[in-house]
Design a protein around this motif. Structure first.
Motif, PDB file in Angstrom:
ATOM      1  N   LYS A   1       0.843  -1.203   0.000  1.00 55.77           N
ATOM      2  CA  LYS A   1       0.000   0.000   0.000  1.00 55.77           C
ATOM      3  C   LYS A   1       0.877   1.251   0.000  1.00 55.77           C
ATOM      4  CE  LYS A   1      -3.873   2.178   2.251  1.00 55.77           C
ATOM      5  NZ  LYS A   1      -5.051   1.999   3.078  1.00 55.77           N
ATOM      6  N   GLN A   2       1.955   1.175   0.795  1.00 55.46           N
ATOM      7  CA  GLN A   2       2.858   2.335   0.843  1.00 55.46           C
ATOM      8  C   GLN A   2       3.489   2.575  -0.546  1.00 55.46           C
ATOM      9  OE1 GLN A   2       5.798   2.147   3.977  1.00 55.46           O
ATOM     10  NE2 GLN A   2       7.088   3.613   2.897  1.00 55.46           N
ATOM     11  N   TRP A   3       3.939   1.507  -1.226  1.00 57.22           N
ATOM     12  CA  TRP A   3       4.528   1.669  -2.568  1.00 57.22           C
ATOM     13  C   TRP A   3       3.491   2.274  -3.525  1.00 57.22           C
ATOM     14  CZ3 TRP A   3       6.753  -3.978  -3.169  1.00 57.22           C
ATOM     15  CH2 TRP A   3       7.911  -4.109  -2.376  1.00 57.22           C
ATOM     16  N   PHE A   4       2.253   1.804  -3.415  1.00 62.51           N
ATOM     17  CA  PHE A   4       1.212   2.309  -4.318  1.00 62.51           C
ATOM     18  C   PHE A   4       0.934   3.782  -4.024  1.00 62.51           C
ATOM     19  CE2 PHE A   4      -3.443   2.686  -5.440  1.00 62.51           C
ATOM     20  CZ  PHE A   4      -3.209   2.840  -6.797  1.00 62.51           C
ATOM     21  N   ARG A   5       0.831   4.116  -2.732  1.00 58.81           N
ATOM     22  CA  ARG A   5       0.521   5.513  -2.370  1.00 58.81           C
ATOM     23  C   ARG A   5       1.640   6.447  -2.864  1.00 58.81           C
ATOM     24  NH1 ARG A   5      -3.077   7.570   1.060  1.00 58.81           N
ATOM     25  NH2 ARG A   5      -3.437   5.754   2.378  1.00 58.81           N
ATOM     26  N   GLU A   6       2.894   6.021  -2.666  1.00 53.12           N
ATOM     27  CA  GLU A   6       4.013   6.877  -3.098  1.00 53.12           C
ATOM     28  C   GLU A   6       3.986   7.069  -4.607  1.00 53.12           C
ATOM     29  OE1 GLU A   6       6.926   5.766   0.666  1.00 53.12           O
ATOM     30  OE2 GLU A   6       7.185   4.690  -1.227  1.00 53.12           O
ATOM     31  N   THR A   7       3.623   6.016  -5.326  1.00 51.98           N
ATOM     32  CA  THR A   7       3.582   6.099  -6.794  1.00 51.98           C
ATOM     33  C   THR A   7       2.403   6.974  -7.231  1.00 51.98           C
ATOM     34  OG1 THR A   7       4.510   3.875  -6.859  1.00 51.98           O
ATOM     35  CG2 THR A   7       3.553   4.703  -8.904  1.00 51.98           C
ATOM     36  N   PHE A   8       1.253   6.746  -6.609  1.00 46.13           N
ATOM     37  CA  PHE A   8       0.052   7.512  -6.985  1.00 46.13           C
ATOM     38  C   PHE A   8       0.293   9.008  -6.731  1.00 46.13           C
ATOM     39  CE2 PHE A   8      -4.159   9.235  -6.862  1.00 46.13           C
ATOM     40  CZ  PHE A   8      -4.886   8.455  -7.764  1.00 46.13           C
ATOM     41  N   ASP A   9       0.820   9.331  -5.534  1.00 45.45           N
ATOM     42  CA  ASP A   9       1.026  10.745  -5.174  1.00 45.45           C
ATOM     43  C   ASP A   9       2.017  11.405  -6.134  1.00 45.45           C
ATOM     44  OD1 ASP A   9      -0.707  10.324  -3.115  1.00 45.45           O
ATOM     45  OD2 ASP A   9       0.802  10.371  -1.518  1.00 45.45           O
ATOM     46  N   TYR A  10       3.062  10.662  -6.498  1.00 48.06           N
ATOM     47  CA  TYR A  10       4.091  11.204  -7.401  1.00 48.06           C
ATOM     48  C   TYR A  10       3.486  11.518  -8.774  1.00 48.06           C
ATOM     49  CZ  TYR A  10       8.362  11.060 -10.281  1.00 48.06           C
ATOM     50  OH  TYR A  10       9.370  11.333 -11.171  1.00 48.06           O
ATOM     51  N   LEU A  11       2.732  10.550  -9.315  1.00 50.67           N
ATOM     52  CA  LEU A  11       2.164  10.756 -10.655  1.00 50.67           C
ATOM     53  C   LEU A  11       1.015  11.766 -10.627  1.00 50.67           C
ATOM     54  CD1 LEU A  11       2.229   7.170 -12.226  1.00 50.67           C
ATOM     55  CD2 LEU A  11       3.847   9.031 -12.538  1.00 50.67           C
ATOM     56  N   PHE A  12       0.317  11.837  -9.490  1.00 51.21           N
ATOM     57  CA  PHE A  12      -0.778  12.818  -9.366  1.00 51.21           C
ATOM     58  C   PHE A  12      -0.200  14.232  -9.443  1.00 51.21           C
ATOM     59  CE2 PHE A  12      -4.083  15.120  -6.853  1.00 51.21           C
ATOM     60  CZ  PHE A  12      -5.132  14.891  -7.722  1.00 51.21           C
ATOM     61  N   GLU A  13       0.961  14.421  -8.802  1.00 47.73           N
ATOM     62  CA  GLU A  13       1.608  15.738  -8.842  1.00 47.73           C
ATOM     63  C   GLU A  13       2.040  16.063 -10.276  1.00 47.73           C
ATOM     64  OE1 GLU A  13       4.230  16.160  -5.454  1.00 47.73           O
ATOM     65  OE2 GLU A  13       5.191  17.850  -6.512  1.00 47.73           O
ATOM     66  N   ILE A  14       2.568  15.077 -10.986  1.00 53.70           N
ATOM     67  CA  ILE A  14       2.964  15.322 -12.388  1.00 53.70           C
ATOM     68  C   ILE A  14       1.722  15.639 -13.219  1.00 53.70           C
ATOM     69  CG2 ILE A  14       3.988  14.293 -14.473  1.00 53.70           C
ATOM     70  CD1 ILE A  14       5.693  12.548 -12.606  1.00 53.70           C
ATOM     71  N   ASN A  15       0.639  14.894 -12.945  1.00 56.70           N
ATOM     72  CA  ASN A  15      -0.612  15.103 -13.677  1.00 56.70           C
ATOM     73  C   ASN A  15      -1.126  16.540 -13.514  1.00 56.70           C
ATOM     74  OD1 ASN A  15      -3.133  14.057 -15.027  1.00 56.70           O
ATOM     75  ND2 ASN A  15      -3.974  14.793 -13.092  1.00 56.70           N
ATOM     76  N   ASN A  16      -0.816  17.134 -12.349  1.00 56.36           N
ATOM     77  CA  ASN A  16      -1.291  18.490 -12.074  1.00 56.36           C
ATOM     78  C   ASN A  16      -0.230  19.537 -12.394  1.00 56.36           C
ATOM     79  OD1 ASN A  16      -3.704  17.457 -11.185  1.00 56.36           O
ATOM     80  ND2 ASN A  16      -3.028  17.304  -9.061  1.00 56.36           N
ATOM     81  N   SER A  17       0.733  19.185 -13.235  1.00 54.13           N
ATOM     82  CA  SER A  17       1.798  20.139 -13.571  1.00 54.13           C
ATOM     83  C   SER A  17       1.879  20.309 -15.086  1.00 54.13           C
ATOM     84  CB  SER A  17       3.139  19.615 -13.046  1.00 54.13           C
ATOM     85  OG  SER A  17       3.618  18.592 -13.917  1.00 54.13           O
TER      86      SER A  17
ATOM     87  N   GLU B   1     -12.808  -9.426  -1.620  1.00 60.74           N
ATOM     88  CA  GLU B   1     -12.374  -8.097  -1.177  1.00 60.74           C
ATOM     89  C   GLU B   1     -13.279  -7.030  -1.790  1.00 60.74           C
ATOM     90  OE1 GLU B   1      -8.306  -7.347  -2.243  1.00 60.74           O
ATOM     91  OE2 GLU B   1      -7.865  -7.164  -0.112  1.00 60.74           O
ATOM     92  N   VAL B   2     -14.369  -6.718  -1.083  1.00 61.73           N
ATOM     93  CA  VAL B   2     -15.273  -5.692  -1.602  1.00 61.73           C
ATOM     94  C   VAL B   2     -14.576  -4.324  -1.503  1.00 61.73           C
ATOM     95  CG1 VAL B   2     -17.451  -4.530  -1.108  1.00 61.73           C
ATOM     96  CG2 VAL B   2     -17.347  -7.013  -1.103  1.00 61.73           C
ATOM     97  N   LEU B   3     -13.724  -4.196  -0.479  1.00 59.60           N
ATOM     98  CA  LEU B   3     -12.968  -2.948  -0.267  1.00 59.60           C
ATOM     99  C   LEU B   3     -11.472  -3.284  -0.364  1.00 59.60           C
ATOM    100  CD1 LEU B   3     -14.158  -0.176   0.447  1.00 59.60           C
ATOM    101  CD2 LEU B   3     -13.506  -0.607   2.823  1.00 59.60           C
ATOM    102  N   PRO B   4     -10.875  -3.199  -1.560  1.00 58.63           N
ATOM    103  CA  PRO B   4      -9.458  -3.577  -1.682  1.00 58.63           C
ATOM    104  C   PRO B   4      -8.547  -2.629  -0.893  1.00 58.63           C
ATOM    105  CG  PRO B   4     -10.299  -2.655  -3.742  1.00 58.63           C
ATOM    106  CD  PRO B   4     -11.468  -2.761  -2.834  1.00 58.63           C
ATOM    107  N   PHE B   5      -7.320  -3.090  -0.610  1.00 59.45           N
ATOM    108  CA  PHE B   5      -6.416  -2.315   0.262  1.00 59.45           C
ATOM    109  C   PHE B   5      -6.076  -0.940  -0.308  1.00 59.45           C
ATOM    110  CE2 PHE B   5      -3.267  -4.531  -2.455  1.00 59.45           C
ATOM    111  CZ  PHE B   5      -2.377  -3.515  -2.743  1.00 59.45           C
ATOM    112  N   TRP B   6      -6.245  -0.804  -1.636  1.00 61.06           N
ATOM    113  CA  TRP B   6      -5.849   0.451  -2.278  1.00 61.06           C
ATOM    114  C   TRP B   6      -7.032   1.421  -2.461  1.00 61.06           C
ATOM    115  CZ3 TRP B   6      -8.906   0.214  -6.542  1.00 61.06           C
ATOM    116  CH2 TRP B   6      -9.212  -1.051  -7.044  1.00 61.06           C
ATOM    117  N   SER B   7      -8.209   1.047  -1.859  1.00 62.41           N
ATOM    118  CA  SER B   7      -9.422   1.826  -2.159  1.00 62.41           C
ATOM    119  C   SER B   7      -9.346   3.272  -1.665  1.00 62.41           C
ATOM    120  CB  SER B   7     -10.656   1.129  -1.574  1.00 62.41           C
ATOM    121  OG  SER B   7     -10.489   0.976  -0.193  1.00 62.41           O
ATOM    122  N   ASP B   8      -8.558   3.532  -0.605  1.00 66.45           N
ATOM    123  CA  ASP B   8      -8.479   4.924  -0.142  1.00 66.45           C
ATOM    124  C   ASP B   8      -7.258   5.662  -0.709  1.00 66.45           C
ATOM    125  OD1 ASP B   8      -6.669   3.481   1.317  1.00 66.45           O
ATOM    126  OD2 ASP B   8      -7.112   4.434   3.238  1.00 66.45           O
TER     127      ASP B   8
END
Ligand SMILES: Cc1cc2nc3c(=O)[nH]c(=O)nc-3n(C[C@H](O)[C@H](O)[C@H](O)COP(=O)(O)OP(=O)(O)OC[C@H]3O[C@@H](n4cnc5c(N)ncnc54)[C@H](O)[C@@H]3O)c2cc1C
Ligand SMILES: O=C([O-])CC(=O)C(=O)O
Length: 341
Positions: A65-81, A104-111
């Motif tokens: 989850k931590q790897w996914f969050r770090e990747t999502f946040d990084y690309l989200f910032e690029i997406n907004n630039s 898994e109705v609520l997968p670990f990456w849902s938030d």
């Protein structure tokens, strides 16, 4: 103290993103990428590039989850630039649908993704074969654009890039202090790692600009992913199949399955077939190893085996690999200090 010379083997997503992270976070080193293939000829170029994690059975969920969050946040910032279009990043909303209710109705990456919710009855009516669904917004990379953008970052950071096949990591001992192994499926031969195996994936890249909502069947076999330049239609998952030749029967099957979910795809144009071998392993291999020959040592950091989910976690695993490289540098500096005393 002299700069430590780091060689990164592999110029797919994992090698390039790891080299970028090292060059941006560790000042006391020089970075060289060495690879036999580059974009557009890597597995990473074939991928759909969607940020939807796949679970690695051998890795704790909090870590994934931590790897996914770090990747999502990084690309989200690029997406907004202003870099978003060069880097080939876009936000995309859509549905993941299931024929039976998943464990898994609520997968670990849902938030981590945006706006995750269950689909409404009204939305589900569009898919009469399916009983349950999840709606969310995530990010997608246009893979060749993103790889070129990473290469550009590397060159701006003063890194060197060489085309060469490595038969044995020890070849690099005379010129480099530390080697980072990001050779993906190549690690089977390079490291003799029989835990890594190919899972063949065939996809179609089509022109259908009116499709702008993703649809993924929860069985992971059929998906429609709109991106900046084309729509990726998938797919296949063929374990231990090494063939890189497109299979026309699979192409027809993929097209029919996708049209069953989104009939307007019948009008899609300019269909291109791509095949890639997912570098699959129970767990990504992210660890240090010291190679020893005739009493001489070469520290190696491995970062390979991302299987179906490299795009979803690459920034997080690059960060962890860079941390391990930092540990190797500290150990090398400690031993050269001791030798001087
Ligand atoms: C059809 C398909 C769809 C996919 N869709 C997604 C998706 O939507 N989302 C997602 O997260 N992931 C997806 N993936 C998975 C993703 O593509 C991989 O996890 C990722 O590309 C792995 O990157 P890599 O850099 O490890 O491997 P690669 O891209 O294969 O790079 C390995 C590099 O190492 C080099 N190399 C290997 N051996 C040697 C050697 N001996 N000497 C020198 N160089 C060497 C190669 O030339 C290459 O440059 C998909 C994969 C496929 C096949
Ligand atoms: O499963 C998906 O949605 C896309 C993907 O990662 C793959 O085909 O490996």
């Amino acid at each position: 103290m002299a700069k430590q010379k780091i060689a990164v083997v592999g110029a797919g997503l994992i090698g390039l993103s790891t080299a970028v992270y090292i060059s941006e976070s560790i000042s006391k080193c020089s970075v060289t990428v060495i690879s036999d293939k580059f974009t557009p000829n890597t597995t990473s170029d074939v991928a759909a590039g969607m940020l939807i994690p796949h679970t690695y059975q051998g890795i704790p969920i909090h870590q994934q989850k931590q790897w996914f969050r770090e990747t999502f946040d990084y690309l989200f910032e690029i997406n907004n630039s202003s870099e978003a279009s060069d880097a080939g990043i876009n936000l995309v909303s859509g549905w993941q649908i299931f024929k039976t209710i998943p464990d898994e109705v609520l997968p670990f990456w849902s938030d981590v993704v945006l706006g995750f919710r269950s689909m409404t009855e009204e939305e589900l009516k569009k898919f009469p074969q399916h009983r349950f669904g999840q709606a969310f917004t995530t990010l997608k990379c246009d893979c060749p654009s993103y790889l070129l953008w990473l290469e550009k970052r590397l060159k701006e950071n003063g890194c060197q890039v060489y085309a060469r096949r490595i038969e044995d990591l020890w070849e690099l001992h005379s010129k480099y202090d530390i080697v980072v192994n990001c050779s993906g499926i190549g690690s089977r031969e390079l490291m003799g790692d029989l835990e890594i195996h190919p899972v063949r994936g065939q996809v179609l890249k089509v022109d259908a600009p009116w499709v702008n909502h993703f649809i993924r069947d929860g069985d992971g076999l059929t998906y429609i992913y709109p991106g900046i330049h084309n729509v990726t239609l998938g797919g296949t998952r063929q374990k231990d199949n090494w063939s890189l030749s497109p299979d026309p029967r699979s192409s027809k099957d993929i097209f029919d399955r996708c049209c069953a979910l989104e009939p307007s795809l019948q009008r899609a144009q300019d269909v291109k077939v791509r095949v890639g071998l997912r570098p699959s392993r129970l767990a990504v291999r992210l660890q240090k190893e010291i190679l020893v020959h005739d009493g001489k040592k070469l520290p190696v950091v491995h970062n390979y085996g991302h299987g179906s989910g490299g795009f979803s976690v690459h920034r997080g695993t690059a960060k962890e690999a860079a941390r391990l490289v930092g540990e190797c540098i500290a150990a090398l500096e400690g031993s050269s200090l001791k030798a001087k005393l």
